[in-house]
Design an enzyme around this catalytic site. Sequence first.
Site, PDB file in Angstrom:
ATOM      1  N   LYS A  83       0.850  -1.197   0.000  1.00 16.62           N
ATOM      2  CA  LYS A  83       0.000   0.000   0.000  1.00 16.62           C
ATOM      3  C   LYS A  83       0.884   1.246   0.000  1.00 16.62           C
ATOM      4  CE  LYS A  83      -4.007   2.018   2.465  1.00 16.62           C
ATOM      5  NZ  LYS A  83      -4.924   1.876   3.620  1.00 16.62           N
ATOM      6  N   SER A 163      -9.944   2.162   2.526  1.00 15.03           N
ATOM      7  CA  SER A 163      -8.997   2.871   1.693  1.00 15.03           C
ATOM      8  C   SER A 163      -7.992   1.964   0.977  1.00 15.03           C
ATOM      9  CB  SER A 163      -8.213   3.867   2.545  1.00 15.03           C
ATOM     10  OG  SER A 163      -7.389   3.207   3.492  1.00 15.03           O
ATOM     11  N   SER A 187     -10.429   0.009   6.747  1.00 15.29           N
ATOM     12  CA  SER A 187      -9.758   0.155   5.451  1.00 15.29           C
ATOM     13  C   SER A 187      -9.091  -1.108   4.930  1.00 15.29           C
ATOM     14  CB  SER A 187      -8.717   1.270   5.515  1.00 15.29           C
ATOM     15  OG  SER A 187      -9.356   2.519   5.418  1.00 15.29           O
TER      16      SER A 187
END
Lengths: 505, 95, 484
Positions: A83, A163, A187
């Site tokens: 990420k 997210s 997320s």
Amino acid sequence: MAADTPNALDMSLVEARDGLVRKAFSSVELTTAALAAVEALNPRLNAYITVTGDQALAQAAQADAAIAAGEAGPMAGVPVGIKDLFCTKGVRTTAASNILRDFVPPYESTVTANLRRDGAVFLGKTNLDEFAMGSGNLTSAFGPVENPWKRAGSDAALVPGGSSGGSAAAVAAGLGFGATGTDTGGSIRQPASYCGITGIKPTYGRCSRFGTIAFASSLDQAGPMARTVADCAVMLGSMAGFDAQDSTSVDRPVPDYLAACGRSLKGLRIGIPREYHAPGMPAEIEAIWQQGIAWLRDAGCEIVDVSLPHTKYGLATYYIIAPAECSSNLARYDGVRFGARVAGGTLDELYENTRRAGFGDETRRRIMMGTYVLSAGYYDAYYLKAQKVRSLIQRDFTDVFADVDVLLTPTAPSAAFAQDEKPSDPVQMYLNDIFTVPASMAGVPAMSVPAGVDAQGLPLGLQLIGRFFDEETLFAVGSALERAAAFTHRPALRASDVARAGIAS
Amino acid sequence: MSLDTATVRRIARLARIGIEENETEGLARELNGIFGWIEQLDEVDVSGVAPMIGTGLATPRMREDVVTDGDRRDDVLSNAPDRVDAFFTVPKVVE
Amino acid sequence: MTYRIEGRTGTWEIVVGLEVHAQVISQAKLFSGASATYGGAPNTHVSFIDAGFPGMLPVVNRECVAQAVRTGLGLAAHINVVSRFDRKNYFYADLPQGYQISQFEHPIVGSGVIEIELADGATREIGITRLHLEQDAGKSMHDQDPTRSFIDLNRSGVALMEIVSEPDIRSPEEAGAYVRKLRQILRYLGTCDGNMEEGSMRADVNVSVRQAGEAFRTRCEIKNVNSIRYVMQAIEAEAQRQVEVWESGGTVDQETRLFDPGRGETRSLRSKEDAHDYRYFPDPDLLPLVLDEGWVAGLKASLPELPDAKRARLEADYGVTRYESGVLTAEQAIADFYETVARGLDTRLATNWVLGDFFAALNRTGRSIEDSPVSAASLRALLGLITDSTINGKIAKDVFEEMVDTGDEPMAIVERRGLKQVTDTGAIDAAIARVLADNADKVAEYKSGKDKLFGFFVGQTMKAMAGKGNPALVNEALKKQLAD
């Protein structure tokens, strides 16, 4: 199975790892295949912001050498996505924000350093909501991510959740055997649910936050996302651990999570919190939840109705605490030492121009909210009050865990929605996190496991919430759910299909 | 409590986020919507409840007083959008 | 001595409270492993934490905490075993994180007290409200470039103690005495070097004025005053200004001001004022600071003797006066020097020498006690030569001058120059006989009653003996021969 066969990228992380150790194929072969799939699919999915092909191949060659020398770490040679919130030394790290568009950290986050130590290969940096603020990966300055899943008979682009949407989409599509995520209010779990994969947010303090770009410090927690529960177990085992550089890191040994996946569930007490029957929740979600209850009962668990009375206040509490911390954490993006800078005649103009241009709408909105709730005259009414409610929410969990071992709930109140169905009212958007936020507020670990698909063929996840530092029981129960669900559905857009098409042409 | 455009301007100023005058009304409306929804917390009785500061899971620790860092000027300056010699720069501040 | 300002409408009293920022002596910074040493090339004592890089996290330095506890104990203050770090949010060029980590609601040290002494010998107690730990900011330089200010983060993150007094101070003199005393205590404790020129100690001064019997009126804060003299001048100037504002029918606004030593006046810093709202909240990156009581007790047991106690002991053990004890304890190094010289010797002799010839020599050579040209052991040896009659006091002064110039030991100088006192009565008698023979006329005058001439004979005899005669023996023998 050789790495260049079409289905190589459909393997689980554990299968890939074991194949590498058996020398059934090399990491360079596997990585080359994965990079080719990324090259083919990423222009459509936009799951990766930055692809680090050369570095990945170099890491793969190193991993192959380590395997040959019999010194393979637990992630040796396995290609994964990172990420783009984890700082990676020498590799651009953006947080999906224009303000960090060209930021190259001269340091490495502890989580990615741990994965490197164990031999993992990094394919690149995955897309996300800007600074991890969002539930649809719609706030990224690098554009939205497309969920590889499609509604039956429709090509509409769906959101992957957020997210950690880039990580979820990449893993679902086979552009990596796993990916790191971070979870502040859901997320990891919500995009895992939307993309039909598994993700776990461990106990707060289990993974170091050092070198991970902060959103809300008291909530942020890194975790793995992968296609199976066991894959997550292997990856978390590598990511987790004490770090003296993070004052909130907890000093306790990392157990063998993979071993825990095989544990018996006999006698476990599973709590079903009545407050998670949200009004207006789709019947299909309710049905999959009931199905999950039945599976666990069949696996020998005792099912107990429980109450977490402050559940409904979790979200409102979250939307005070998280923006408050965010407003302070994001003050450092001022155009002076790193990041984008928009000129101004005075220092304040420099700040205002830079931060207006550098942050997107949602990030600016959250900073404004956080600034407001901390400001003179409002602190007690909002921030202090929220901290007290947070105490009550945490107490709900500690009370209920005196009686049951694990809680079972839906992960999200809906399946993935289309990019153009994004609600214009921010509150409607925030409601996506209604089931995931309470565990974040309390700091307890929680996992999402794919349990089935809805009528349109979209995946739905179930959430397991455990006691502090009892990730092992989550892995045991998650594995049982996974076996019972026998989730074999595959997304419409997949690396293996691309590879097959490539071979065919 | 209702959040007016003056408050929006004050918050934006505190947060050093530039806003245009014609945005303030929209922002006020939006923030009012969110804080109106947050007002549900008024229902919760928190008398006698201590605020939760952190999760309370880690044990307080301190580091030893040893110099282990620094001496990395070029790394520290490597991302600077504007620098002169070994300094970061900002528009001239008049005190 | 009461300090009053006579205005047109009446007599005004001033009310002053001080917030002193003292840089903690430590190797590393409060929350990072970068060096806390003053100076260094720009941006070299900087970690990514100090520069506020993304993902960087603070971990508190144990020694900085210990220094704050020691200081609290030295101020007879309450130590809070649980305290907390908060974020103070504001934007400034030299504040990399966009917030300062400080302690707002729960400081590490609670209330204490400092006793100050004024010029007339009167003493007063000034209350300490609290002491808390916080990070220093970096440094902006405004005069290097026509359009830009330059930022150096070497000091960013260095530990500071903010020591807040009660508004107990009533005159510029008291404020000066307070800062001086605080600095003395910090130096004794070794927690801050008190060097105001380098900025390791600076004061924010809160000033208000009122007429007799009134409650407090609005105060102004004068920021960053960096010498004791300026603290006193700033208070005078600001109090005068406020009296004039009130008396002309205006109101004093609560605001931040700056003292301009060149003009001797304070001016408003409105630019800094605008919309100050620090939005304090507990730093979620840090846990509560929890002190082990045994650890605190250990720090307490290892505290050095502090100025007040040392002063009392010097008076009791060495018979020095109140004034002398004040001078001797101004710095720990002076007190240590003094005690090394005086212990077990004639303490009056030692006190006079240290405060007299020795201090004069320091002044003359421009040296400090730390790099004194004469060591305490050497001075003690010199005084030993006086008390065991090896040399007399007058010769000792010559020897001392040579010690200052050469750094040689006193005995070596005495031997090299043959300065040992003559105690051989035969030699003394012979010298006297010669002097009396050479001055028969004066002898006659003396015998006819001019007693004052005795001193003349002493002087002549000493001169004849090159100053080395034992004064007591010379006196005795002279009396005897003149009586014959």
